[in-house]
Motif scaffolding. Sequence first.
Motif, mmCIF file in Angstrom:
data_model
loop_
_atom_site.group_PDB
_atom_site.id
_atom_site.type_symbol
_atom_site.label_atom_id
_atom_site.label_comp_id
_atom_site.label_asym_id
_atom_site.label_seq_id
_atom_site.Cartn_x
_atom_site.Cartn_y
_atom_site.Cartn_z
ATOM 1 N N ILE A 144 0.813 -1.220 0.000
ATOM 2 C CA ILE A 144 0.000 0.000 0.000
ATOM 3 C C ILE A 144 0.843 1.264 0.000
ATOM 4 N N HIS A 145 0.473 2.174 -0.897
ATOM 5 C CA HIS A 145 0.999 3.540 -0.921
ATOM 6 C C HIS A 145 -0.085 4.439 -0.346
ATOM 7 N N THR A 146 0.257 5.226 0.663
ATOM 8 C CA THR A 146 -0.699 6.202 1.187
ATOM 9 C C THR A 146 0.032 7.500 1.508
ATOM 10 N N ARG A 147 -0.499 8.597 0.981
ATOM 11 C CA ARG A 147 0.098 9.904 1.257
ATOM 12 C C ARG A 147 -1.020 10.914 1.472
ATOM 13 N N ASN A 148 -0.960 11.610 2.607
ATOM 14 C CA ASN A 148 -2.018 12.531 3.023
ATOM 15 C C ASN A 148 -3.387 11.857 3.035
ATOM 16 N N ALA A 149 -3.379 10.550 3.317
ATOM 17 C CA ALA A 149 -4.632 9.796 3.270
ATOM 18 C C ALA A 149 -4.587 8.585 4.205
ATOM 19 N N MET A 150 -3.858 8.677 5.308
ATOM 20 C CA MET A 150 -3.694 7.519 6.171
ATOM 21 C C MET A 150 -5.020 7.035 6.756
ATOM 22 N N ALA A 151 -5.815 7.951 7.279
ATOM 23 C CA ALA A 151 -7.095 7.555 7.884
ATOM 24 C C ALA A 151 -8.010 6.915 6.858
ATOM 25 N N GLU A 152 -8.059 7.511 5.667
ATOM 26 C CA GLU A 152 -8.908 6.973 4.602
ATOM 27 C C GLU A 152 -8.434 5.593 4.146
ATOM 28 N N THR A 153 -7.117 5.431 4.063
ATOM 29 C CA THR A 153 -6.542 4.152 3.630
ATOM 30 C C THR A 153 -6.828 3.054 4.641
ATOM 31 N N ILE A 154 -6.628 3.359 5.906
ATOM 32 C CA ILE A 154 -6.907 2.384 6.964
ATOM 33 C C ILE A 154 -8.380 1.995 6.952
#
Length: 253
Positions: A128-138
């Motif tokens: 997983i790549h997540t940037r400025n979107a940690m809460a949304e990704t989780i």
Amino acid sequence: MLIDTHCHLYLEEFKQDMDEVMKRAMAAGIERFYLPAIDSSTTTAMLSLESAFPGTCYAMMGLHPCSVKENYKEELEEVNNWLSKRKFAAIGEIGLDLYWDSTFIKEQFEAFNVQIELAINNKLPIVIHTRNAMAETIEVVNNFKGKIKGIFHCFGGTMEEAAQIIDLGFYLGIGGVVTYKKSGLDEVLKNIDLKHIVLETDAPYLTPVPFRGKRNESSYLKYIQERIAEIKNVSAEEVASITSTNASVIFNF
């Protein structure tokens, strides 16, 4: 043994000296290299590198969130087609990136969900790549809790976020950022067991100290290993042993 769980060694940055890059990495004790996909424009280069170093380089398949554009459905079809042709190490790198461009946010979420389903159907882990979107990704991954495993690549979040990721059954990919003085990652890692961590370079990006600002390469993984050993107050050998075991579990090696 060390394993670089995330490196883009097939990109143009390595075109002139690929053999030397691999020799330096192997001399540094790195025995396996996992190559995350970006989009169809780089697939040929990625698979060519895997073919040039069989049993050493392992390709993933997937659509990077920054490559989710108007043609994302065609790109996802290409991903699906490749998965029907051969085996890959993982689906990745996939996820959400709300840093660079917010034009295709809805499409990013759709592509992420579709590719998680592909991973489940193909019994593969995800990277997983997540940037400025940690809460949304989780939140997205939580919808598939217990059905999927993998790595949150380039983790640089808080202790709370790390705990949520670990609760999902995922590993934290730790790279060059851990060597940056102001990252704060050292304080987080003090409280995280090595059994939840894998090592990565993200070469050619995110070069660790003392080479920060220059092209990253897999041989620099040892600086990440050594910094984690220092933070955890254990030997570099223990870091290598545990993180390599973790990587082997994730990628079913």
